[in-house]
Design a protein around this motif. Sequence first.
Motif, PDB file in Angstrom:
ATOM      1  N   LEU A 344       0.798  -1.496   0.031  1.00  0.00           N
ATOM      2  CA  LEU A 344       0.070  -0.026   0.126  1.00  0.00           C
ATOM      3  C   LEU A 344       0.770   1.226   0.164  1.00  0.00           C
ATOM      4  CD1 LEU A 344      -2.571  -1.266   2.499  1.00  0.00           C
ATOM      5  CD2 LEU A 344      -2.890  -0.797   0.226  1.00  0.00           C
ATOM      6  N   GLY A 345       1.967   1.145   0.544  1.00  0.00           N
ATOM      7  CA  GLY A 345       2.938   2.390   0.850  1.00  0.00           C
ATOM      8  C   GLY A 345       3.436   2.599  -0.579  1.00  0.00           C
ATOM      9  N   ILE A 346       3.514   1.879  -1.551  1.00  0.00           N
ATOM     10  CA  ILE A 346       3.977   1.871  -2.827  1.00  0.00           C
ATOM     11  C   ILE A 346       2.833   2.972  -3.648  1.00  0.00           C
ATOM     12  CG2 ILE A 346       4.861   0.914  -4.916  1.00  0.00           C
ATOM     13  CD1 ILE A 346       6.381  -0.987  -3.383  1.00  0.00           C
ATOM     14  N   GLY A 347       1.658   2.722  -3.053  1.00  0.00           N
ATOM     15  CA  GLY A 347       0.724   3.045  -3.997  1.00  0.00           C
ATOM     16  C   GLY A 347      -0.213   2.148  -4.458  1.00  0.00           C
ATOM     17  N   ALA A 348      -0.315   0.801  -4.324  1.00  0.00           N
ATOM     18  CA  ALA A 348      -1.013  -0.093  -4.777  1.00  0.00           C
ATOM     19  C   ALA A 348      -2.328   0.017  -4.098  1.00  0.00           C
ATOM     20  CB  ALA A 348      -0.411  -1.436  -4.358  1.00  0.00           C
ATOM     21  N   GLU A 352      -4.916  -4.844  -5.699  1.00  0.00           N
ATOM     22  CA  GLU A 352      -3.802  -4.911  -6.302  1.00  0.00           C
ATOM     23  C   GLU A 352      -2.998  -5.799  -5.266  1.00  0.00           C
ATOM     24  OE1 GLU A 352      -3.194  -1.594  -9.545  1.00  0.00           O
ATOM     25  OE2 GLU A 352      -2.817  -1.044  -7.698  1.00  0.00           O
ATOM     26  N   ARG A 356      -1.571  -9.323  -5.960  1.00  0.00           N
ATOM     27  CA  ARG A 356      -0.151  -9.359  -6.192  1.00  0.00           C
ATOM     28  C   ARG A 356       0.511  -9.928  -5.099  1.00  0.00           C
ATOM     29  NH1 ARG A 356       0.582  -6.272 -11.639  1.00  0.00           N
ATOM     30  NH2 ARG A 356       2.396  -7.179 -11.331  1.00  0.00           N
TER      31      ARG A 356
ATOM     32  N   ASN B  52       1.469   9.868   4.458  1.00  0.00           N
ATOM     33  CA  ASN B  52       1.070   9.240   3.166  1.00  0.00           C
ATOM     34  C   ASN B  52      -0.194   8.472   3.723  1.00  0.00           C
ATOM     35  OD1 ASN B  52       2.220   7.091   5.091  1.00  0.00           O
ATOM     36  ND2 ASN B  52       3.368   6.080   3.406  1.00  0.00           N
ATOM     37  N   VAL B  82      -4.197   6.613  -3.447  1.00  0.00           N
ATOM     38  CA  VAL B  82      -3.083   5.945  -3.954  1.00  0.00           C
ATOM     39  C   VAL B  82      -2.333   6.670  -4.984  1.00  0.00           C
ATOM     40  CG1 VAL B  82      -3.145   4.223  -6.215  1.00  0.00           C
ATOM     41  CG2 VAL B  82      -4.667   3.910  -4.172  1.00  0.00           C
ATOM     42  N   ARG B  85       0.036   7.893  -2.239  1.00  0.00           N
ATOM     43  CA  ARG B  85       1.172   7.212  -2.002  1.00  0.00           C
ATOM     44  C   ARG B  85       2.267   6.820  -2.978  1.00  0.00           C
ATOM     45  NH1 ARG B  85      -2.842   3.446   0.969  1.00  0.00           N
ATOM     46  NH2 ARG B  85      -3.314   4.500   2.830  1.00  0.00           N
ATOM     47  N   SER B  86       1.915   6.919  -4.023  1.00  0.00           N
ATOM     48  CA  SER B  86       2.733   6.587  -5.324  1.00  0.00           C
ATOM     49  C   SER B  86       3.874   7.986  -5.238  1.00  0.00           C
ATOM     50  CB  SER B  86       1.886   6.558  -6.676  1.00  0.00           C
ATOM     51  OG  SER B  86       1.438   7.736  -7.031  1.00  0.00           O
ATOM     52  N   ILE B  88       4.735   9.193  -2.412  1.00  0.00           N
ATOM     53  CA  ILE B  88       5.531   9.385  -1.378  1.00  0.00           C
ATOM     54  C   ILE B  88       5.845   7.881  -1.105  1.00  0.00           C
ATOM     55  CG2 ILE B  88       5.228   9.749   1.251  1.00  0.00           C
ATOM     56  CD1 ILE B  88       3.248  11.632   0.870  1.00  0.00           C
ATOM     57  N   GLY B  89       7.126   7.777  -1.176  1.00  0.00           N
ATOM     58  CA  GLY B  89       7.780   6.088  -0.877  1.00  0.00           C
ATOM     59  C   GLY B  89       7.672   6.042   0.539  1.00  0.00           C
ATOM     60  N   MET B  90       7.649   4.711   1.162  1.00  0.00           N
ATOM     61  CA  MET B  90       7.823   4.420   2.458  1.00  0.00           C
ATOM     62  C   MET B  90       8.780   3.137   2.820  1.00  0.00           C
ATOM     63  SD  MET B  90       5.128   4.529   5.348  1.00  0.00           S
ATOM     64  CE  MET B  90       5.399   4.863   7.131  1.00  0.00           C
ATOM     65  N   GLY B 109       5.962  -1.741  -8.275  1.00  0.00           N
ATOM     66  CA  GLY B 109       5.374  -0.358  -8.131  1.00  0.00           C
ATOM     67  C   GLY B 109       5.301  -0.069  -9.718  1.00  0.00           C
ATOM     68  N   ILE B 112       2.302  -1.646 -11.260  1.00  0.00           N
ATOM     69  CA  ILE B 112       0.912  -1.508 -11.000  1.00  0.00           C
ATOM     70  C   ILE B 112       0.525   0.071 -11.488  1.00  0.00           C
ATOM     71  CG2 ILE B 112       0.843  -2.926  -9.203  1.00  0.00           C
ATOM     72  CD1 ILE B 112       1.205  -0.623  -7.055  1.00  0.00           C
ATOM     73  N   HIS B 113       1.411   0.672 -11.504  1.00  0.00           N
ATOM     74  CA  HIS B 113       1.196   2.268 -11.705  1.00  0.00           C
ATOM     75  C   HIS B 113       0.965   2.515 -13.248  1.00  0.00           C
ATOM     76  CE1 HIS B 113       0.541   3.609  -8.017  1.00  0.00           C
ATOM     77  NE2 HIS B 113       1.815   3.308  -7.577  1.00  0.00           N
ATOM     78  N   ARG B 162      12.632  -0.508  -4.168  1.00  0.00           N
ATOM     79  CA  ARG B 162      11.184  -0.720  -4.578  1.00  0.00           C
ATOM     80  C   ARG B 162      10.411   0.602  -4.429  1.00  0.00           C
ATOM     81  NH1 ARG B 162       8.518  -4.918  -0.686  1.00  0.00           N
ATOM     82  NH2 ARG B 162       8.235  -3.097   0.803  1.00  0.00           N
TER      83      ARG B 162
END
Lengths: 457, 253
Positions: A344-348, A352, A356, B52, B82, B85-86, B88-90, B109, B112-113, B162
């Motif tokens: 989720l932190g990557i923005g999924a 997803e 995944r 985030n 979503v 968060r894309s 802002i990485g964590m 990442g 999915i984006h 990642r």
Amino acid sequence: MFYWSLIIISLGIYSAYIFGKSRITSHSRQLEIKTASLPTYYAQYIMVWCLLPALIVYFGWIIFEDQIIQNLVLANFDFDLNPALNASLLIAEIKNVALSDSFAEGKATEILNAAEHYASIKYVSSISFYLSILIVMILGVMFASRKLQPSFRAQQSIENYVKYFLFFCSSVAVLTTVGIVFSLLFESLRFFSDVSVFEFLFGTKWYPYIPIREGQSGSQGSFGAVPIFAGTFLIMIVAMCVATPIGLFTAIYLAEYASPRVRRIIKPLLEILAGVPTIVYGFFAFVTVAPFVKTFGQSIGIDASPTSALAAGLVMGIMIIPFISSLSDDVINSVPQSLREGSLGIGANKAETIKRVILPAALPGIVGAFLLGVSRAIGETMIVVVAAGTAPNLTANPFENVTTVTVQIVIALIGDQEFDDPRTLSAFALGLVLFVITLILNIFALRIVKKYRERYE
Amino acid sequence: MNNVKVSTKNVNVHYGTKQALHRVTLDINEKEVTALIGPSGCGKSTFLRCINRMNDLIDICKVDGSITVDNEEIISDEVDVVSLRSKIGMVFQKPNPFPKSIFDNVAYGPTIHGIVETKTDLEEIVHLSLKRSGLFKEVKDRLHEPGTSLSGGQQQRLCIARAIAVNPDIILMDEPCSALDPIATATIEELIDELKNKYTIVIVTHSMQQAARVSQRTGFFHLGELVETGETQKIFTNPENEKTQGYITGRFG
């Protein structure tokens, strides 16, 4: 005999307990030494030594008494002189006469004498039974009381005995399993002496009727089990097609989407589903689903029989849903939260992340749940008996009647044919196949689940 | 002086009835490392996870106040979490590579984006991210082995790769070195120092030495309040607040 011995043994161990406790207390007081363990442990120690010999004598007596008395009574009869005599019939007759005078009328003097003999031996035997229980209890206590010294570590001994007792309990299940396997194996071997293994495993015609007389037309027995395996397989496929997606999606919903409140309601409800007796599912399949399947078949132009593989499979699938959903739910829940956060932190988004990250991580466990479901499906009997019919058709059409291994076992065993009839014995061969298949599936499933567990620990 | 990247005003966080953060107001500058220090349970991780919206995952957690990223308010139901968060990485306390190959971990990442269209582009991004996180040399021959087979420090750098593979502006790090040995920690710290040229970094740390080594600005949290914030050098040599003084000299915490 049972009640009296129960009373004797209970009183015996109670007095042994009291004796042990008072003895060790006075002993330690006399010697002015503190006991190594609490006095109750000494008392328990004495109790064990009182109870154990009594139990051994009790069960030994029950097992061997009858046989010994029979031999003693029959020793007076000379079977060589009179070959018409049958030992087991004779002893039954003697016992009847000994029990009740109404049987005595018109019997030969030989039998009457033997019955009297039998009754007297029986009387002596029961007296000596109680006596020997008493004696071994006293001997046990005497033997054990030598150890009633304050320096003796009674607690450790008791713990050892408890360990042996627990081991005994656990070995009961194991030994039973071994016994089941062997009885299956030996009866199957008897079956395979009549019918070849090759015919059984690869023959396509199941017609388990042996001609009553030579040359009888049209009823040559045939034991090809392929239609039965095929039927089992067909129903299993239908069931898993229902149970796997629904169970898995239920698990995903419960683990990832449901609020705690919803979860608290749905989970127990699903577990109720798992507790419904399978015969009740059978009613449901027969009364509700099978007619529906028939109507549905007609509406798309397929002639469905009133009981069908589809009806049984659908309901069996419903039955298996809770197994799959509950196991998968546990597995999905045990995927670490950190993986969810990472994704989720990557923005999924949630979908997803589940698709995944979580499902791939949980996959081995889900496969394990699936395999356990399959072995349930294969072993299920009642739904199929009621809803799938009993005709051994070799077909891939789920609208037709089929039969399964378990159903054929039931049919083979409830008939009134003799026990060494190949038809009856075929039940054991079928059972053996079933046992081997579910065993392999379970081993696979457990192995996969175990492998999965190791990854996160 | 750098531009302000993230700006928070009067941020309060409640876990149920318990208030975890009290009116936190803090500006985070672009392309700098901001360290958040303070004793355990002081709310610094909670604050980090507000940026985030990671606190959304906890049902009982309620955030109010104002947080802007690039002058856009993010504490609002209308915000697309979503896409936020894309940007802002964590990086988490415990390395959490997915149970996939090293390559797939980094490719996750961008895939999915939909950042990349061809396989070669994807490979390029993966290689670049691994290079930036200083891991490429060590893993270039085994990109298809599972990410979990790496050592702890390597796993953490994989997680950094990642995170930067989706080309974020900001990287949040929640005690990234607390599960690592000193050598791996040193490698990560060097990496943070390089990354700050390209990214805005916020790092929560228990180690004051680490904060002093890697950050330009430092915020000190205590009992849910931001006690003091300023240039790292100033905080560590000449703090204004007594509590800060006490904490950095080891009198409490």
